[in-house]
Design a protein around this motif. Sequence first.
Motif, PDB file in Angstrom:
ATOM      1  N   ARG A 149       9.059  13.816   4.357  1.00 23.61           N
ATOM      2  CA  ARG A 149       8.783  13.088   5.594  1.00 23.61           C
ATOM      3  C   ARG A 149       9.256  13.894   6.801  1.00 23.61           C
ATOM      4  O   ARG A 149       8.550  14.025   7.785  1.00 23.61           O
ATOM      5  CB  ARG A 149       9.451  11.719   5.554  1.00 23.61           C
ATOM      6  CG  ARG A 149       9.174  10.876   6.788  1.00 23.61           C
ATOM      7  CD  ARG A 149       9.722   9.469   6.703  1.00 23.61           C
ATOM      8  NE  ARG A 149      11.096   9.434   6.224  1.00 23.61           N
ATOM      9  CZ  ARG A 149      11.508   8.770   5.155  1.00 23.61           C
ATOM     10  NH1 ARG A 149      10.669   8.076   4.435  1.00 23.61           N
ATOM     11  NH2 ARG A 149      12.774   8.798   4.786  1.00 23.61           N
ATOM     12  N   ARG A 196       6.940  16.774   7.401  1.00 23.63           N
ATOM     13  CA  ARG A 196       5.693  16.330   8.027  1.00 23.63           C
ATOM     14  C   ARG A 196       5.900  16.067   9.520  1.00 23.63           C
ATOM     15  O   ARG A 196       5.088  16.460  10.351  1.00 23.63           O
ATOM     16  CB  ARG A 196       5.191  15.067   7.346  1.00 23.63           C
ATOM     17  CG  ARG A 196       3.877  14.560   7.896  1.00 23.63           C
ATOM     18  CD  ARG A 196       3.533  13.268   7.263  1.00 23.63           C
ATOM     19  NE  ARG A 196       4.682  12.374   7.418  1.00 23.63           N
ATOM     20  CZ  ARG A 196       4.623  11.072   7.371  1.00 23.63           C
ATOM     21  NH1 ARG A 196       3.496  10.486   7.127  1.00 23.63           N
ATOM     22  NH2 ARG A 196       5.684  10.330   7.529  1.00 23.63           N
ATOM     23  N   TYR A 217       0.829  -1.202   0.000  1.00 25.08           N
ATOM     24  CA  TYR A 217       0.000   0.000   0.000  1.00 25.08           C
ATOM     25  C   TYR A 217       0.866   1.255   0.000  1.00 25.08           C
ATOM     26  O   TYR A 217       1.738   1.417   0.832  1.00 25.08           O
ATOM     27  CB  TYR A 217      -0.904   0.004   1.232  1.00 25.08           C
ATOM     28  CG  TYR A 217      -1.638   1.304   1.412  1.00 25.08           C
ATOM     29  CD1 TYR A 217      -2.713   1.624   0.607  1.00 25.08           C
ATOM     30  CD2 TYR A 217      -1.232   2.223   2.364  1.00 25.08           C
ATOM     31  CE1 TYR A 217      -3.378   2.813   0.748  1.00 25.08           C
ATOM     32  CE2 TYR A 217      -1.890   3.428   2.518  1.00 25.08           C
ATOM     33  CZ  TYR A 217      -2.963   3.713   1.707  1.00 25.08           C
ATOM     34  OH  TYR A 217      -3.607   4.904   1.860  1.00 25.08           O
ATOM     35  N   ILE A 218       0.643   2.136  -0.969  1.00 22.50           N
ATOM     36  CA  ILE A 218       1.310   3.423  -1.045  1.00 22.50           C
ATOM     37  C   ILE A 218       0.209   4.482  -1.079  1.00 22.50           C
ATOM     38  O   ILE A 218      -0.683   4.414  -1.932  1.00 22.50           O
ATOM     39  CB  ILE A 218       2.177   3.543  -2.309  1.00 22.50           C
ATOM     40  CG1 ILE A 218       3.238   2.448  -2.344  1.00 22.50           C
ATOM     41  CG2 ILE A 218       2.830   4.912  -2.386  1.00 22.50           C
ATOM     42  CD1 ILE A 218       4.036   2.422  -3.630  1.00 22.50           C
ATOM     43  N   PRO A 219       0.251   5.433  -0.147  1.00 20.85           N
ATOM     44  CA  PRO A 219      -0.788   6.469  -0.155  1.00 20.85           C
ATOM     45  C   PRO A 219      -0.876   7.156  -1.519  1.00 20.85           C
ATOM     46  O   PRO A 219       0.123   7.289  -2.235  1.00 20.85           O
ATOM     47  CB  PRO A 219      -0.306   7.451   0.917  1.00 20.85           C
ATOM     48  CG  PRO A 219       0.565   6.646   1.816  1.00 20.85           C
ATOM     49  CD  PRO A 219       1.211   5.618   0.925  1.00 20.85           C
ATOM     50  N   VAL A 220      -2.064   7.592  -1.859  1.00 21.67           N
ATOM     51  CA  VAL A 220      -2.336   8.170  -3.178  1.00 21.67           C
ATOM     52  C   VAL A 220      -1.456   9.390  -3.439  1.00 21.67           C
ATOM     53  O   VAL A 220      -0.875   9.525  -4.520  1.00 21.67           O
ATOM     54  CB  VAL A 220      -3.825   8.552  -3.304  1.00 21.67           C
ATOM     55  CG1 VAL A 220      -4.098   9.228  -4.627  1.00 21.67           C
ATOM     56  CG2 VAL A 220      -4.702   7.328  -3.147  1.00 21.67           C
ATOM     57  N   LEU A 221      -1.326  10.269  -2.463  1.00 20.73           N
ATOM     58  CA  LEU A 221      -0.534  11.483  -2.667  1.00 20.73           C
ATOM     59  C   LEU A 221       0.938  11.149  -2.904  1.00 20.73           C
ATOM     60  O   LEU A 221       1.578  11.725  -3.779  1.00 20.73           O
ATOM     61  CB  LEU A 221      -0.672  12.405  -1.455  1.00 20.73           C
ATOM     62  CG  LEU A 221      -0.015  13.769  -1.580  1.00 20.73           C
ATOM     63  CD1 LEU A 221      -0.585  14.517  -2.780  1.00 20.73           C
ATOM     64  CD2 LEU A 221      -0.231  14.577  -0.315  1.00 20.73           C
ATOM     65  N   ARG A 222       1.461  10.179  -2.157  1.00 23.93           N
ATOM     66  CA  ARG A 222       2.858   9.774  -2.343  1.00 23.93           C
ATOM     67  C   ARG A 222       3.059   9.141  -3.712  1.00 23.93           C
ATOM     68  O   ARG A 222       4.039   9.411  -4.396  1.00 23.93           O
ATOM     69  CB  ARG A 222       3.274   8.814  -1.241  1.00 23.93           C
ATOM     70  CG  ARG A 222       4.725   8.400  -1.362  1.00 23.93           C
ATOM     71  CD  ARG A 222       5.136   7.505  -0.237  1.00 23.93           C
ATOM     72  NE  ARG A 222       6.490   7.068  -0.410  1.00 23.93           N
ATOM     73  CZ  ARG A 222       7.320   6.816   0.567  1.00 23.93           C
ATOM     74  NH1 ARG A 222       6.916   6.936   1.807  1.00 23.93           N
ATOM     75  NH2 ARG A 222       8.536   6.428   0.331  1.00 23.93           N
ATOM     76  N   ARG A 223       2.111   8.299  -4.125  1.00 21.54           N
ATOM     77  CA  ARG A 223       2.202   7.667  -5.440  1.00 21.54           C
ATOM     78  C   ARG A 223       2.200   8.726  -6.542  1.00 21.54           C
ATOM     79  O   ARG A 223       2.976   8.668  -7.489  1.00 21.54           O
ATOM     80  CB  ARG A 223       1.037   6.703  -5.638  1.00 21.54           C
ATOM     81  CG  ARG A 223       1.169   5.873  -6.887  1.00 21.54           C
ATOM     82  CD  ARG A 223       0.056   4.871  -7.081  1.00 21.54           C
ATOM     83  NE  ARG A 223      -0.441   4.304  -5.853  1.00 21.54           N
ATOM     84  CZ  ARG A 223      -1.735   4.246  -5.524  1.00 21.54           C
ATOM     85  NH1 ARG A 223      -2.644   4.712  -6.351  1.00 21.54           N
ATOM     86  NH2 ARG A 223      -2.121   3.716  -4.393  1.00 21.54           N
ATOM     87  N   ARG A 224       1.333   9.721  -6.394  1.00 22.66           N
ATOM     88  CA  ARG A 224       1.270  10.811  -7.381  1.00 22.66           C
ATOM     89  C   ARG A 224       2.579  11.595  -7.412  1.00 22.66           C
ATOM     90  O   ARG A 224       3.084  11.951  -8.475  1.00 22.66           O
ATOM     91  CB  ARG A 224       0.096  11.722  -7.022  1.00 22.66           C
ATOM     92  CG  ARG A 224      -0.024  12.968  -7.835  1.00 22.66           C
ATOM     93  CD  ARG A 224      -0.559  12.663  -9.220  1.00 22.66           C
ATOM     94  NE  ARG A 224      -0.514  13.820 -10.066  1.00 22.66           N
ATOM     95  CZ  ARG A 224      -1.491  14.711 -10.180  1.00 22.66           C
ATOM     96  NH1 ARG A 224      -2.610  14.555  -9.510  1.00 22.66           N
ATOM     97  NH2 ARG A 224      -1.359  15.740 -10.965  1.00 22.66           N
TER      98      ARG A 224
END
Length: 55
Positions: A35, A38, A5-12
Motif C-alpha cells: 500500500r 502504491r 469487496y476485495i480486489p482480485v489482485l489483493r485476494r490472490r
Amino acid sequence: MTDLYIPVLRRRFLEDMRIKGLLPKTQTMYLRAMRELRISSAPMVLPIAATMQAT
C-alpha cells in the motif's frame, strides 16, 4: 478478512501468502508495504497546481 469487496489482485496475493504458510502478522506487513509503495509511486499534485488545472 470480511466478505466485503476485495480486489482480485489483493485476494490472490493473500491466498499466495496463506499457501506459503506466512504468519498473519507477516501478511499484514506485506500488505502495508504494498500500500505504501502504491501511494509513494502515485504522481504528486500540489493543491495550487490542481486548482490552476481546474480553471
